[in-house]
Structures are given as C-alpha cells and as structure tokens.
Write a protein that holds these residues in place. Structure first.
Motif, PDB file in Angstrom:
ATOM      1  N   ALA A  25      39.223 107.660  17.935  1.00 45.64           N
ATOM      2  CA  ALA A  25      38.924 107.160  19.275  1.00 45.64           C
ATOM      3  C   ALA A  25      39.726 107.924  20.311  1.00 45.64           C
ATOM      4  CB  ALA A  25      39.256 105.671  19.353  1.00 45.64           C
ATOM      5  N   PRO A  27      41.984 107.565  23.153  1.00 44.30           N
ATOM      6  CA  PRO A  27      42.775 106.458  23.691  1.00 44.30           C
ATOM      7  C   PRO A  27      42.579 106.313  25.194  1.00 44.30           C
ATOM      8  CG  PRO A  27      44.196 108.286  23.044  1.00 44.30           C
ATOM      9  CD  PRO A  27      42.807 108.643  22.642  1.00 44.30           C
ATOM     10  N   GLU A  43      36.722 100.413  25.859  1.00 40.83           N
ATOM     11  CA  GLU A  43      38.096 100.746  25.485  1.00 40.83           C
ATOM     12  C   GLU A  43      38.107 101.614  24.234  1.00 40.83           C
ATOM     13  OE1 GLU A  43      40.913  97.531  25.434  1.00 40.83           O
ATOM     14  OE2 GLU A  43      39.734  96.426  26.906  1.00 40.83           O
ATOM     15  N   ASN A  44      38.929 102.637  24.253  1.00 40.52           N
ATOM     16  CA  ASN A  44      39.100 103.555  23.121  1.00 40.52           C
ATOM     17  C   ASN A  44      37.760 103.959  22.511  1.00 40.52           C
ATOM     18  OD1 ASN A  44      41.935 103.230  23.407  1.00 40.52           O
ATOM     19  ND2 ASN A  44      41.822 101.364  22.198  1.00 40.52           N
ATOM     20  N   THR A  64      40.514 107.985  29.800  1.00 42.04           N
ATOM     21  CA  THR A  64      40.916 108.262  28.420  1.00 42.04           C
ATOM     22  C   THR A  64      41.733 109.545  28.399  1.00 42.04           C
ATOM     23  OG1 THR A  64      39.034 109.662  27.785  1.00 42.04           O
ATOM     24  CG2 THR A  64      38.728 107.263  27.602  1.00 42.04           C
TER      25      THR A  64
END
Length: 101
Positions: A25, A27, A43-44, A64
């Motif tokens: 992923a 971050p 998210e992620n 990100t």
C-alpha cells in the motif's frame, strides 16, 4: 536448437517472477471531492488496485507517499491517465485511480 540456453532463460524468468513481492500500500490518504458534493477518502491505497473515483471535475488530493494515476473511466482501463505526485492537488476527470507504489 540448444536446450541448455533455453532452460537457463526459463529458469531466469521464473526467478524474476518469484523475486517480485506482493503488492504493498502507498502509505497515506487519497481525497476525492466531486462538484456534486460527494466525497471519498481512500486510506493506504493498495498498489496497482483500481479504486472508483467521483467523476468529471473532481478535486483529487494525493496525500500518499507515492504517485497515483487518475483515469477518466471507472475501471482504470483507458490508455489516457494523469499522474498525480505525492502532495499534489488538482481538478480532473476522476473516474478511477490507481496507486503505483
């Protein structure tokens, strides 16, 4: 045809595929805001996974650590895409997006 070089090439290709790890992923968070008021937060986001966007004229904010690609279609399939770098904010046709890393 010599079988030894062919076998070596096949073994090298197998090792190359085995050495690649699972998708990770990126971050952080991707924020999407449509003109209609619809909002999405991812998210992620998993690398190389297609995420549905919020449509034409949407604001996208890439919070990100990696680059994301924005596609005008809802399935990340068009050959037209726009990269959005980490920290970048823009208005675009966000049918879908994909994190690269």
């Amino acid at each position: 045809m010599r079988p030894i070089p062919l076998l070596l090439a096949a073994a090298a290709a197998t090792l190359a595929f085995a050495a690649t790890g699972p998708a990770v992923a990126a971050p952080g968070v991707v924020f999407l805001h449509a003109p209609s008021g619809e909002q999405k937060t991812v998210e992620n986001p998993a690398a190389l996974k297609c995420h549905v966007g919020t449509g034409p004229g949407s604001l996208v904010r890439n919070a990100t650590a990696g680059t994301i690609l924005v596609f005008p279609d809802s399935a990340c399939r068009t050959r037209i895409f726009n990269p959005v770098e980490p920290g970048e904010v823009r208005v675009d046709d966000v049918g879908s997006f994909m994190a690269l890393d």
